[in-house]
Enzyme design. Structure first.
Site, PDB file in Angstrom:
ATOM      1  N   THR A  35      -8.283   9.827  -6.327  1.00 38.85           N
ATOM      2  CA  THR A  35      -7.183  10.306  -5.690  1.00 38.85           C
ATOM      3  C   THR A  35      -5.804  10.073  -6.825  1.00 38.85           C
ATOM      4  OG1 THR A  35      -6.620   8.375  -4.465  1.00 38.85           O
ATOM      5  CG2 THR A  35      -7.551  10.438  -3.496  1.00 38.85           C
TER       6      THR A  35
ATOM      7  N   LYS B 114     -13.769   4.962  -5.531  1.00 40.47           N
ATOM      8  CA  LYS B 114     -12.407   5.132  -5.939  1.00 40.47           C
ATOM      9  C   LYS B 114     -11.391   4.359  -5.197  1.00 40.47           C
ATOM     10  CE  LYS B 114      -9.363   6.806  -3.626  1.00 40.47           C
ATOM     11  NZ  LYS B 114      -8.312   6.346  -2.468  1.00 40.47           N
TER      12      LYS B 114
ATOM     13  N   THR C 299     -13.002  -1.501   2.236  1.00 38.83           N
ATOM     14  CA  THR C 299     -11.929  -1.389   1.354  1.00 38.83           C
ATOM     15  C   THR C 299     -11.322   0.044   0.897  1.00 38.83           C
ATOM     16  OG1 THR C 299     -12.257  -1.405  -1.101  1.00 38.83           O
ATOM     17  CG2 THR C 299     -13.450  -2.817  -0.013  1.00 38.83           C
TER      18      THR C 299
ATOM     19  N   GLU D  41      -2.576   1.244  -8.247  1.00 41.26           N
ATOM     20  CA  GLU D  41      -1.382   2.166  -8.546  1.00 41.26           C
ATOM     21  C   GLU D  41      -0.333   1.688  -9.447  1.00 41.26           C
ATOM     22  OE1 GLU D  41      -2.006   5.679  -4.838  1.00 41.26           O
ATOM     23  OE2 GLU D  41      -0.566   3.639  -4.572  1.00 41.26           O
TER      24      GLU D  41
ATOM     25  N   ASN E  21       4.309   5.961  -4.972  1.00 46.48           N
ATOM     26  CA  ASN E  21       4.385   5.896  -3.555  1.00 46.48           C
ATOM     27  C   ASN E  21       5.382   6.491  -2.763  1.00 46.48           C
ATOM     28  OD1 ASN E  21       1.670   5.077  -2.964  1.00 46.48           O
ATOM     29  ND2 ASN E  21       1.929   3.194  -4.053  1.00 46.48           N
TER      30      ASN E  21
ATOM     31  N   THR F  25       3.902  13.893   1.942  1.00 45.89           N
ATOM     32  CA  THR F  25       3.697  13.926   3.387  1.00 45.89           C
ATOM     33  C   THR F  25       3.937  15.639   3.661  1.00 45.89           C
ATOM     34  OG1 THR F  25       4.266  12.068   4.027  1.00 45.89           O
ATOM     35  CG2 THR F  25       4.259  13.755   5.696  1.00 45.89           C
TER      36      THR F  25
END
Lengths: 405, 405
Positions: free
Chosen positions: B154, B180, B191, B277, B400, B405
């Site tokens: 992702t 991933k 996890t 990230e 993030n 959304t």
């Protein structure tokens, strides 16, 4: 009970003076040494960090406060006096003794508080020079209270003060306070530096009990980044100048006092959350209808601590999936097919139903302002919990990557 | 036991084919549907998220894996199929049934895995078209394994694969895998998405035990941001093609297998942490000489989760005070006058002694590279724990705040 908000901070209640001065503890040209002094020894209570690595002033104050009486607090920013060993403890002790000498009061009645970088010794010459300077400037005024507040700020961008008045036994009682917050805030018992004064007459034992009750729903419900510091302390001094019958047991007078104290605590807690390091948005997380109180608290705290949820608030993205996922891993009972998530008044997720384009437009509108209420209704019981927090912005990283060692 | 690293991922062990194809689940022009298929039904084990809000594929797989036999896994990125209710569960079931039909195998032997945005239904037409496309491209090659890995990524910036060989009862056994990771990683039991294959012959019961042991010190020791997702799953399939005597009890063969499986798990775990990230730095947090194992684990995890510590690593600031403070609030016993903090080989804090200018220069040097080992020696016992993590950068917030959304 009717509570009235008034202006001011630690000088709002009768019987207290304050001062704040620049002493070059760390930076030039800003206040960094504060004194809060009562006219006479006060009943006192305090709550300290539960961190196993407690700073020297915390170790020192724990002993002092057991005596139940305090007349002065010396506070500084710029240096935490934490992880400084025996020498740091002696520095804390010496600054309390010097303050007592300067003010002509008992050394047993002086507390000290420090905030700033960990692992540095206090610059004692500058601290004591600042203390003497402050002692000469003590005043009973809003300006003096504000000067003291400014001296305890670190990465805070705004001074934080609150004061209220109420009636206890026919007498007007005032409770006022100030605090510093910003980063490293995840109160677990204690939280940050908080200084609250009141002119209520209360015994030290009932004062401790009142402080514990008020903190449980105010300072202990602030989450900024989940870090609990080495120096977190909240002090409460009661002068008794209001002339009410001494509160020495549970009852209506005690309840009225706790209500006023809680109002000040919550007002300060909200200011701390809104001024969290790098915050662009004040966020109130409300979990409703949880199966148990513990579930409500856990879920609300997990949401408020989730970096994924916090960054989505910063991005104005109604990413309710992250909010519900945080509730899910909190340990609280969550049944996603029964739950609802709201941003402000708009629902984002409703028992399996997901917002469509029209609803998303409403949600995006709710997320634009400087304040946001995120509500999770679990529909599993009757318990609720509110956490005061903020978003997680680029500036949080800037501030904390650059804050110095 | 000697373990040899080899190249490859899920196709490294004999008996497995894979494929990854673009199916426009969310984005154009990238792989997002993967198949991992065994030549025959395999012994299987899996560990899933403990999040109370578990995604539909997790709910579905929990039932399938109880049978102990699996032959194929269909995986997609771009949509998590979480918080999608009954309809989402049916989507998961239908995709498993369709995969079984396409491959001509038992529907009882098919697992499904999804990762991506929460609260969206799977685009079934595109998913099933992708599955058919992938079924036609199944191959036993490193390229095929890599194509499958790319389809589960992702916000991962790098593919993550690892494989090792060892000898068990005279036979060469291979264990290989892919995963991933990136954000929402705080393993607590499971996890992220992990797919491990082996040609060892192992019973389902011993496979479960081996996976639990390996995960405890690998995937469960990765911390990126402290968020545990709704979809976290680790799958382990054993084809038995190596021809070793079936491992059906504890003993030397089992130990050798666990060792190889752990090596793959740790290699994947480190890659996940390094590709957290927005990470600019891979960080290994080691807590040594804690009083108990629980203390070591708690302290290491608290340090790895602390936003204040993580941002200081990003800022290349040897702010050991934040590291020690995090250990202090973790619940572990910490005596700051006995503790030491190291960055790489340089000490920052040593039993009350603080780094001077010369030592600070050494510390700053240690913090420049792409990898950093932060060691806290508590000097209170003999237990230790290592957590694989990363720093907390401006890009974490960017990613993030903007993820949709």
């Amino acid at each position: 009970m009717s509570i009235r908000k008034i202006s001011g901070g630690v000088c709002a209640a009768r019987g207290f003076k304050a001062a704040g001065v620049p002493a070059k503890i760390k930076y030039e040209g800003r206040n960094d040494v504060a004194l809060v002094v009562a006219d006479a020894p006060c009943a006192a209570a305090a709550v300290f960090t539960t961190n196993a690595v407690a700073a020297a002033p915390v170790l020192y104050d724990r002993v002092v406060v057991k005596g139940g009486k305090v007349q002065a607090i010396l506070a500084n920013s710029g240096c935490a006096n934490a992880c400084t060993g025996e020498a740091g403890y002696k520095d804390a002790e010496l600054s309390a003794l010097a303050t007592a000498g300067e003010l002509g009061i008992s050394p047993k009645h002086v507390l000290v508080a420090s905030t700033g970088v960990i692992g540095r010794r206090l610059p004692m010459d500058r601290l004591l020079a600042g203390m003497k300077d402050a002692a000469g400037k003590l005043a009973r005024s809003e300006e003096a209270g504000l000067a003291a507040e400014k001296a305890v700020m670190t990465t805070d961008t705004k001074p934080k003060q609150a004061a209220v008045q109420t009636k206890i036994g026919g007498k007007t009682v005032t409770v006022g306070g100030m605090c510093k917050g910003s980063g490293m805030i995840e109160p677990n018992m204690a939280t940050m530096l908080g200084f609250i004064t009141t002119d209520a007459a209360v015994t030290p034992a009932m004062l401790r009990r009142a402080l514990k009750l008020a903190i449980a729903v105010s300072f202990n419900h602030v989450v900024v980044d989940g870090d609990e510091s080495t120096n977190d302390s909240v002090f409460l001094l009661a002068s008794g100048a209001a002339g009410n019958a001494v509160i020495d047991k549970a009852g209506a007078d005690f309840d009225a006092f706790v209500e006023a104290l809680t109002a000040v605590g919550v007002a300060l807690a909200k200011q701390m959350a809104a001024d969290g390091e790098g915050a662009t948005k004040y966020v109130e997380v409300r979990v409703k209808n949880a199966k148990t109180q513990r579930d409500a608290d856990r879920a609300a705290r997990a949401i408020a601590k989730s970096p994924l949820a916090k960054t989505s608030w910063f991005g104005k993205d109604p990413n309710w999936g992250r909010v519900l996922a945080a509730a899910g891993y909190s340990g609280a009972q969550v049944v996603d097919r029964k739950a609802e998530v709201f941003y402000g008044k708009a629902w984002a997720y409703r028992k399996g139903q997901v917002a469509d384009a029209a609803q998303l437009a409403k949600l995006e509108k709710e997320m634009q302002g400087p304040e946001l209420v995120v509500t999770v209704d679990l529909h599993l019981g009757t318990y609720e919990s509110t956490i005061f927090t903020c978003d997680f912005s680029l500036d949080y990283v800037h501030i904390n990557a650059d804050y110095t060692t």
